[in-house]
Design an enzyme around this catalytic site. Structure first.
Site, PDB file in Angstrom:
ATOM      1  N   HIS A  42       0.821  -1.214   0.000  1.00  0.00           N
ATOM      2  CA  HIS A  42       0.000   0.000   0.000  1.00  0.00           C
ATOM      3  C   HIS A  42       0.855   1.264   0.000  1.00  0.00           C
ATOM      4  CE1 HIS A  42      -4.282  -1.508   0.816  1.00  0.00           C
ATOM      5  NE2 HIS A  42      -3.563  -2.552   0.435  1.00  0.00           N
ATOM      6  N   GLY A  48       4.581   5.946  -4.814  1.00  0.00           N
ATOM      7  CA  GLY A  48       5.845   5.219  -4.782  1.00  0.00           C
ATOM      8  C   GLY A  48       6.242   4.809  -3.364  1.00  0.00           C
ATOM      9  N   ASP A  50       7.677   5.509  -0.510  1.00  0.00           N
ATOM     10  CA  ASP A  50       8.193   6.731   0.103  1.00  0.00           C
ATOM     11  C   ASP A  50       7.645   6.976   1.504  1.00  0.00           C
ATOM     12  OD1 ASP A  50       5.563   7.350  -0.415  1.00  0.00           O
ATOM     13  OD2 ASP A  50       5.981   9.347  -1.242  1.00  0.00           O
ATOM     14  N   THR A 166      -0.111 -15.820   0.832  1.00  0.00           N
ATOM     15  CA  THR A 166       0.258 -17.068   1.494  1.00  0.00           C
ATOM     16  C   THR A 166       0.415 -16.849   2.997  1.00  0.00           C
ATOM     17  OG1 THR A 166       1.814 -18.927   1.487  1.00  0.00           O
ATOM     18  CG2 THR A 166       2.765 -16.743   1.180  1.00  0.00           C
ATOM     19  N   ASP A 227       5.048 -19.842   1.790  1.00  0.00           N
ATOM     20  CA  ASP A 227       5.290 -21.010   0.937  1.00  0.00           C
ATOM     21  C   ASP A 227       4.448 -20.875  -0.332  1.00  0.00           C
ATOM     22  OD1 ASP A 227       2.720 -21.389   1.840  1.00  0.00           O
ATOM     23  OD2 ASP A 227       3.190 -23.122   3.099  1.00  0.00           O
TER      24      ASP A 227
HETATM   25 CA   LIG Z   1       3.908   5.770  -0.884  1.00  0.00          CA
HETATM   26 CA   LIG Z   2       1.295 -20.130   3.431  1.00  0.00          CA
END
Ligand SMILES: [Ca+2]
Ligand SMILES: [Ca+2]
Ligand code: HEM
Length: 300
Positions: A42, A48, A50, A166, A227
């Protein structure tokens, strides 16, 4: 440009301090790695990589509803507090976010990624930038490809980076658009392509009127292990979000999903490459931006 070991002379312990902070926080709270990895995503997709996502206050990215379920801020703040003691005004919050996500993956069993550093902290953080830049679970494959490509990421990167699911957890509201309430108040799954047993389990975990703070694990069998199990879930029609399931149902990406489900080494190799791209999106370097003294606020 970013460089490997950017802090080798200015703050030699920088990466170690971040790693130790992430490790001890994760030992105390196993939900920390997932939070740190999502925080990076996010951050990098909006303005970017930053640290714009860390800024607090009215109308900042953090105040947008799409960012309400982010976490891990206190871990970043702890690392920064220590680094300000060792090497004041030297290590950017943006680098701490990237390093912490890298360490979160490694600590949960994922691949080691040597990431370059030298990111500078942004001064702009606006809630109105969040929605247009963050993928919603309802996005079609074409919409996801388009947004990723606007960040310099390919379809292959999309499939690989979605493997982040995952680890970690999601609130019921994040996939409630896949439920439907019938006239008798009974909940059914709209998305009939979903495995029945899995759908029933989800509906039990997230009954109508459930406490909004309830979470379910993204990858139920190994949600604390980085994994390739996520891809096995997709093959078994057990993708949690519509945006996960579509990676296997769409012919443009199904082959890569199958490959990763069968080949964890291949997934890890691809992760290293895609993660390097993700952590380099629109970085500020040189004399752009600033080095914040305190991650939740821009310098005065
Ligand atoms: Ca940012
Ligand atoms: Ca996993
Ligand atoms: C491709 C489109 C993506 C969509 C639509 C998406 C959406 C979501 C949603 C809705 C949640 C649940 C949040 C909650 O309810 O608390 C979530 C969790 C998560 N996402 Fe994604 N995500 C995407 C890609 C990514 C990427 C690229 C990464 C990182 C590389 C990532 C990392 C995570 C992690 C680690 C969690 C678990 C967070 C936690 O445990 O607190 N996601 N994602």
């Amino acid at each position: 440009d970013l460089t490997l070991n950017f802090y080798s002379t200015s703050c030699p312990s920088a990466e170690l301090v971040v790693r130790n902070t992430v490790r001890s926080a994760s030992n105390m709270d196993p939900t920390v790695p997932g939070k740190l990895l999502r925080l990076l995503f996010h951050d990098c997709f909006v303005e970017g990589c930053d640290a714009s996502v860390l800024l607090q206050g009215n109308g900042t990215e953090r105040s947008d509803p799409a960012n309400q379920s982010l976490g891990g801020f206190s871990v970043i703040d702890s690392a920064k507090r220590l680094l300000e003691i060792f090497c004041p005004g030297t290590v950017s919050c943006a680098d701490i976010v990237a390093l912490a996500a890298r360490d979160a993956v490694e600590l949960t069993g994922g691949p080691v990624v040597h990431i370059p550093t030298g990111r500078r902290d942004g001064k702009v953080s606006s809630a109105s930038n969040v929605r247009p830049n963050i993928v919603d679970t309802s996005f079609t494959m074409t919409e996801m490809i388009k947004l990723f490509s606007s960040k310099g990421l390919s379809l292959e990167d999309l499939v690989t980076l979605s493997g982040a699911h995952t680890i970690g957890a999601a609130h019921c509201s994040a996939f409630s658009d896949r439920f439907q309430e019938d006239s008798k108040g009974k909940f059914t799954f709209i998305d009939t392509s979903l495995d029945n047993g899995y759908a029933e389990k989800l509906m039990k975990q997230c009954p109508p009127g459930a406490n909004p703070s309830i979470t379910v694990q993204n990858d139920p069998e190994t949600s604390f292990v980085f994994d390739n199990h996520y891809y096995g879930n997709l093959l078994a029609h057990r993708g949690l979000f519509q945006s996960d399931s579509v990676l296997f149902t769409d012919s443009r990406s199904s082959k890569q999903v199958k490959n990763f489900a069968e080949d964890q080494v291949g997934f890890f190799e691809s992760w290293v490459q895609s993660f390097l791209k993700l952590t380099s999106i629109h970085v500020k370097t040189g004399d752009e931006g600033e080095i914040r003294a305190f991650c939740p606020t821009a310098n005065a």
